[in-house]
Design a protein around this motif. Structure first.
Motif, PDB file in Angstrom:
ATOM      1  N   VAL A  19      12.838   0.275  -0.637  1.00  0.00           N
ATOM      2  CA  VAL A  19      12.179  -0.697  -0.622  1.00  0.00           C
ATOM      3  C   VAL A  19      10.751  -0.199  -0.943  1.00  0.00           C
ATOM      4  O   VAL A  19      10.202   0.651  -0.721  1.00  0.00           O
ATOM      5  CB  VAL A  19      12.110  -0.826   0.992  1.00  0.00           C
ATOM      6  N   ASN A  20      10.007  -1.259  -1.453  1.00  0.00           N
ATOM      7  CA  ASN A  20       8.558  -1.169  -1.844  1.00  0.00           C
ATOM      8  C   ASN A  20       7.822  -2.361  -1.470  1.00  0.00           C
ATOM      9  O   ASN A  20       8.239  -3.350  -1.928  1.00  0.00           O
ATOM     10  CB  ASN A  20       8.331  -0.749  -3.359  1.00  0.00           C
ATOM     11  N   GLY A  27      16.155  -2.613 -10.233  1.00  0.00           N
ATOM     12  CA  GLY A  27      16.808  -1.782 -11.043  1.00  0.00           C
ATOM     13  C   GLY A  27      17.761  -0.868 -10.463  1.00  0.00           C
ATOM     14  O   GLY A  27      18.289   0.197 -11.124  1.00  0.00           O
ATOM     15  N   GLY A  28      18.243  -1.189  -9.303  1.00  0.00           N
ATOM     16  CA  GLY A  28      19.417  -0.555  -8.766  1.00  0.00           C
ATOM     17  C   GLY A  28      19.001   0.579  -7.798  1.00  0.00           C
ATOM     18  O   GLY A  28      17.798   0.848  -7.541  1.00  0.00           O
ATOM     19  N   ARG A  29      19.871   1.058  -7.132  1.00  0.00           N
ATOM     20  CA  ARG A  29      19.623   2.233  -6.082  1.00  0.00           C
ATOM     21  C   ARG A  29      19.211   3.390  -6.790  1.00  0.00           C
ATOM     22  O   ARG A  29      19.605   3.873  -7.718  1.00  0.00           O
ATOM     23  CB  ARG A  29      20.840   2.329  -5.235  1.00  0.00           C
ATOM     24  N   ILE A  30      18.212   3.923  -5.958  1.00  0.00           N
ATOM     25  CA  ILE A  30      17.361   5.150  -6.416  1.00  0.00           C
ATOM     26  C   ILE A  30      18.235   6.468  -5.717  1.00  0.00           C
ATOM     27  O   ILE A  30      18.358   6.238  -4.464  1.00  0.00           O
ATOM     28  CB  ILE A  30      16.039   5.221  -5.778  1.00  0.00           C
ATOM     29  N   ASP A  31      18.694   7.171  -6.690  1.00  0.00           N
ATOM     30  CA  ASP A  31      19.312   8.627  -5.913  1.00  0.00           C
ATOM     31  C   ASP A  31      18.242   9.747  -6.113  1.00  0.00           C
ATOM     32  O   ASP A  31      17.894  10.101  -6.892  1.00  0.00           O
ATOM     33  CB  ASP A  31      20.338   8.889  -7.139  1.00  0.00           C
ATOM     34  N   LEU A  32      17.574   9.668  -4.804  1.00  0.00           N
ATOM     35  CA  LEU A  32      16.721  10.687  -4.583  1.00  0.00           C
ATOM     36  C   LEU A  32      16.883  12.253  -5.100  1.00  0.00           C
ATOM     37  O   LEU A  32      15.850  12.708  -5.838  1.00  0.00           O
ATOM     38  CB  LEU A  32      16.251  10.728  -2.955  1.00  0.00           C
ATOM     39  N   SER A  33      18.098  12.846  -4.897  1.00  0.00           N
ATOM     40  CA  SER A  33      18.754  14.056  -5.516  1.00  0.00           C
ATOM     41  C   SER A  33      18.538  13.962  -7.068  1.00  0.00           C
ATOM     42  O   SER A  33      18.361  15.036  -7.525  1.00  0.00           O
ATOM     43  CB  SER A  33      19.700  14.336  -4.907  1.00  0.00           C
ATOM     44  N   ARG A  68       9.567  12.862  -8.370  1.00  0.00           N
ATOM     45  CA  ARG A  68       9.195  11.708  -9.310  1.00  0.00           C
ATOM     46  C   ARG A  68      10.392  10.741  -9.608  1.00  0.00           C
ATOM     47  O   ARG A  68      11.352  11.207 -10.433  1.00  0.00           O
ATOM     48  CB  ARG A  68       8.557  11.853 -10.356  1.00  0.00           C
ATOM     49  N   CYS A  69      10.516   9.447  -9.104  1.00  0.00           N
ATOM     50  CA  CYS A  69      11.521   8.632  -9.263  1.00  0.00           C
ATOM     51  C   CYS A  69      11.158   7.537 -10.218  1.00  0.00           C
ATOM     52  O   CYS A  69       9.967   7.140 -10.278  1.00  0.00           O
ATOM     53  CB  CYS A  69      12.067   7.999  -7.820  1.00  0.00           C
ATOM     54  N   GLN A  70      12.072   6.831 -10.768  1.00  0.00           N
ATOM     55  CA  GLN A  70      11.820   5.853 -11.449  1.00  0.00           C
ATOM     56  C   GLN A  70      12.367   4.241 -10.976  1.00  0.00           C
ATOM     57  O   GLN A  70      13.787   4.491 -10.693  1.00  0.00           O
ATOM     58  CB  GLN A  70      12.595   5.879 -12.990  1.00  0.00           C
ATOM     59  N   ASP A  71      11.759   3.209 -11.116  1.00  0.00           N
ATOM     60  CA  ASP A  71      12.367   2.015 -10.877  1.00  0.00           C
ATOM     61  C   ASP A  71      11.791   0.776 -11.937  1.00  0.00           C
ATOM     62  O   ASP A  71      11.171   1.625 -12.947  1.00  0.00           O
ATOM     63  CB  ASP A  71      11.751   1.435  -9.467  1.00  0.00           C
TER      64      ASP A  71
END
Length: 105
Positions: A19-20, A27-33, A68-71
């Motif tokens: 959530v932001n 863009g779909g679920r973020i896989d933190l790992s 660093r993640c991407q959406d």
């Protein structure tokens, strides 16, 4: 002035990054790992006797971890120090329960 920080258990970090600004990230679920891992070393220092001139200063390294993640909007960084510790503790057979905070600038 920065907005207030939200506090939550490190175990909820994976769901919190979905959530932001109160909206589900596009863009779909973020896989933190799967996000790129970074670290920095900072130092926590204390003066032995602050009221005495030339008192020794002692410093200890504190390693902090970030991902660093991407959406759909682009990349974003999140501190994962406690989450990384919890992940390691789980793989070692234990679990820690620490609280982390986050804020959106």
């Amino acid at each position: 002035m920065t907005p207030p920080c939200r506090y939550f258990p490190a175990s909820r970090l994976e769901s919190e990054i979905q959530v932001n600004d109160g909206k589900v990230r596009k863009g779909g679920r973020i896989d933190l790992s799967a996000c790129e891992l970074f670290s920095i070393v900072q130092y926590e220092c204390q003066i032995d006797r602050p009221k005495i001139a030339d008192s020794p200063v002692r410093c200890w390294p504190v390693q902090r971890w970030f991902r660093r993640c991407q959406d759909k909007k682009g990349s974003f960084m999140v501190e994962t120090t406690l989450w990384e510790r919890n992940s390691k503790a789980k793989s070692d057979g234990g679990v820690t329960t620490e609280i982390i905070h986050t804020h959106n600038p």
